[in-house]
Motif scaffolding. Sequence first.
Motif, mmCIF file in Angstrom:
data_model
loop_
_atom_site.group_PDB
_atom_site.id
_atom_site.type_symbol
_atom_site.label_atom_id
_atom_site.label_comp_id
_atom_site.label_asym_id
_atom_site.label_seq_id
_atom_site.Cartn_x
_atom_site.Cartn_y
_atom_site.Cartn_z
ATOM 1 N N GLY A 49 -7.094 63.258 -38.181
ATOM 2 C CA GLY A 49 -7.605 63.110 -39.540
ATOM 3 C C GLY A 49 -6.595 62.442 -40.453
ATOM 4 N N TYR A 50 -5.331 62.825 -40.322
ATOM 5 C CA TYR A 50 -4.275 62.222 -41.137
ATOM 6 C C TYR A 50 -4.104 60.737 -40.799
ATOM 7 N N LEU A 51 -4.040 60.417 -39.504
ATOM 8 C CA LEU A 51 -3.810 59.031 -39.096
ATOM 9 C C LEU A 51 -4.974 58.125 -39.489
ATOM 10 N N ILE A 52 -6.208 58.616 -39.355
ATOM 11 C CA ILE A 52 -7.368 57.794 -39.714
ATOM 12 C C ILE A 52 -7.398 57.548 -41.221
ATOM 13 N N SER A 53 -7.103 58.586 -42.011
ATOM 14 C CA SER A 53 -7.096 58.422 -43.467
ATOM 15 C C SER A 53 -5.977 57.488 -43.925
ATOM 16 N N ARG A 54 -4.865 57.515 -43.223
ATOM 17 C CA ARG A 54 -3.710 56.700 -43.636
ATOM 18 C C ARG A 54 -3.849 55.243 -43.201
ATOM 19 N N TYR A 55 -4.302 55.026 -41.956
ATOM 20 C CA TYR A 55 -4.299 53.672 -41.405
ATOM 21 C C TYR A 55 -5.690 53.039 -41.318
ATOM 22 N N HIS A 56 -6.740 53.827 -41.579
ATOM 23 C CA HIS A 56 -8.107 53.302 -41.595
ATOM 24 C C HIS A 56 -8.423 52.485 -40.335
ATOM 25 N N PHE A 57 -8.271 53.121 -39.196
ATOM 26 C CA PHE A 57 -8.565 52.443 -37.934
ATOM 27 C C PHE A 57 -10.017 51.972 -37.910
ATOM 28 N N SER A 58 -10.235 50.831 -37.300
ATOM 29 C CA SER A 58 -11.592 50.293 -37.214
ATOM 30 C C SER A 58 -12.443 51.156 -36.283
ATOM 31 N N ALA A 59 -13.746 50.985 -36.423
ATOM 32 C CA ALA A 59 -14.674 51.744 -35.587
ATOM 33 C C ALA A 59 -14.455 51.433 -34.111
ATOM 34 N N ARG A 60 -14.109 50.187 -33.816
ATOM 35 C CA ARG A 60 -13.936 49.809 -32.418
ATOM 36 C C ARG A 60 -12.694 50.468 -31.812
ATOM 37 N N LYS A 61 -11.634 50.584 -32.590
ATOM 38 C CA LYS A 61 -10.435 51.250 -32.086
ATOM 39 C C LYS A 61 -10.706 52.739 -31.847
ATOM 40 N N LEU A 62 -11.444 53.353 -32.757
ATOM 41 C CA LEU A 62 -11.760 54.775 -32.599
ATOM 42 C C LEU A 62 -12.661 55.000 -31.389
ATOM 43 N N ALA A 63 -13.659 54.137 -31.216
ATOM 44 C CA ALA A 63 -14.552 54.270 -30.066
ATOM 45 C C ALA A 63 -13.799 54.008 -28.757
ATOM 46 N N GLY A 64 -12.883 53.049 -28.779
ATOM 47 C CA GLY A 64 -12.089 52.784 -27.588
ATOM 48 C C GLY A 64 -11.212 53.966 -27.219
ATOM 49 N N TRP A 65 -10.635 54.618 -28.231
ATOM 50 C CA TRP A 65 -9.816 55.800 -27.967
ATOM 51 C C TRP A 65 -10.666 56.932 -27.380
ATOM 52 N N ASN A 66 -11.899 57.089 -27.860
ATOM 53 C CA ASN A 66 -12.799 58.094 -27.288
ATOM 54 C C ASN A 66 -13.036 57.834 -25.801
ATOM 55 N N THR A 67 -13.189 56.568 -25.447
ATOM 56 C CA THR A 67 -13.410 56.213 -24.041
ATOM 57 C C THR A 67 -12.200 56.581 -23.188
#
Length: 676
Positions: A416-434
């Motif tokens: 939650g902290y990293l996403i709020s700070r760096y605003h990762f794109s949806a594709r990076k977040l989905a790739g990390w889920n994979t």
Amino acid sequence: MTLPQVVVLKPDRNGNENWGDHAYTQSGKNLEVEPQTCGVGSFSPQWIQPYATKKVFVLVFTLLGVVQGMCWSYFTGTLSTLEKRFKMSSQTAGIVMSGTDISQLLFAVIVAHYGSRAHRTRWIAIGVFINALSCFLLASPQYFYGSGDDALALTEEYSFIRENIDLENTTKAQGFPLENSTHDHKMNRVLLCNKLKDPNIVKSLDGETAFAPLVLIFVSQFIHGIGGLMFYTLGGPYLDDNTKRKNVAMLFGITMSLRLLGPTFGFLIASGTLKMYINPLLTPTVDHEDPRWIGAWWLGWVLIGALMLAFAFLMALFPRKLKRQRADDAKTASEPDVKPIPKLEEIPRILKILLKNKINVTNNLSGIFFVFSAMGYWTYLPMYMENIFLQSASSASIISGVIGIVSQGSGLLLSGYLISRYHFSARKLAGWNTITGFIHMVVMLSFIKLGCEGGNYSLGEKKSDGTFDLITPCNQGCNCQISKISPVCYEAENTIFYSACHAGCETHEDGVFRNCSCLPDLKQTVVPGNCAVDCGHVFMTFLVINAIIKFVDSTGRIGNMLISYRCVKDDERSLSIALHMTLLCAFAFMPAPIVFGRIMDSVCLVWGKGASGGSGNCMLYNGTELRYVFNAFAAALVSFAVVFDFLVWYYVKDLDLYKESDNGEHEKLIDAPKCE
């Protein structure tokens, strides 16, 4: 002719535009003004009005989430005890648990569709009140049906309640002096070979299952599902509507991680209550490490139900919309809600749109397979650890809960902290889920080789269905009870017998059992428990790996939630959440405990006796086969989730997670109620 009244926002002394103490709602074509004050009915004192803020709501909502989280983990932690008490198979337990999912399957769309436009905090409060009633109902079988004969027989007060044998004659026949017979005689009646017993009495003791308690548990789960539905489908969107989108990830990380304290507390309460005897007013003759021990499974539900009642009142106090406290909250708080009350015929149209949304569909399919695996796995994990790592029920509950949940909480906070700070794109977040899903699958497969061996079982002749009846020539006529597993070890050959009775032992002295007809020599002895194994390091390895994978996996949860919230329009969001919950209930939450319970039952070696002589709960599992089927099936489900996570990664390349919605740009002039 009447003209619409125009409401002009005037800046206050701090320069902030102020809506005043009213929120605007629309019913049909007429706007109505609703007070934006804390209170329920006539109870709205002035001293509580300053608490109608986002911070206070987040606090109450999070604490309520903690209490909600206790329910699932407490039920999971006490599941094996429930099976023992009411002689349920694991598959039957899964069916009973499905009551929650059946109700959510039936009501999810309706609750989300109408609740999203209604007074959401009041709806949540009603749901929490329903949950409180379900907790009290779940504890009621203890009140109506008591502790059960098996549990009573292990207490000083009722140790002979089920026996029609004269105490003095039996004691003399077994060679015990009357004055010293109190403890050893009770152990003798429970554990030892006793050819003086009436076989009909023993047979009757093995079959005391009642159908009515299972119905009560099912009904409690059914109504609990309705209450939980209101909390989960309405609480998140209410919080999201009062928060700027760039801050949502951090806020969700905080609330979700703190809510994980709920499962932690649930497992802690389960561990504590299971160390208390099922009737705390009686004096047990065994301790909580004994496999025959039945803990006070019902006590935690009374405590959780009382907490639910308190939070239902607190949640009901919040207004429809939270007051805006600062100018930069203008786009997310206290705006007038001018959406009309939804019509039922709108549902098919919105559902059709959602089902054509590729991101939404693939994300839902991934969630179904992942939740199916996680729900089934973690539901039976305490029971799995009891059998694979030789842990007691209370220890398994607290260890499986606390270790994993602390790891999950850390992962949620960090992500939650990293996403709020760096605003990762949806594709990076989905790739990390994979990536995390693939790691999860590999770890599940590695658990196949991780376990403890307590020795070689001597269970008699194997039947055609793969189970054992435990009756051998050496213990025939001992009238041993199958419902009372209490393993003993013949250390000379590293052999485990189901109980001292099944080893043909007739006496118990100095902590060992003697005169055992199933041993090569009557002078040899057996000792209580499984044959000694060094299981500590294996179990610790399992816990460490388990904690790491939970941490890694939880770092992808917030990103997944953001994608599910942002891949649909705002006016479709609540129904999208309801559709997601409906699919999860139908294809994950409801079948998972049943399927995993069936898998547990498929490797059962010895069945207890239930009602009418049928099978009750499983008393002993094949540990090696259990490791293979349990972990391999869970890993297979995760592999399908990984495939759909990859498709989500492919489709989200143009999705913006942080752009404020059009609804966030509030008008400064609005049409208010017409004046006649």
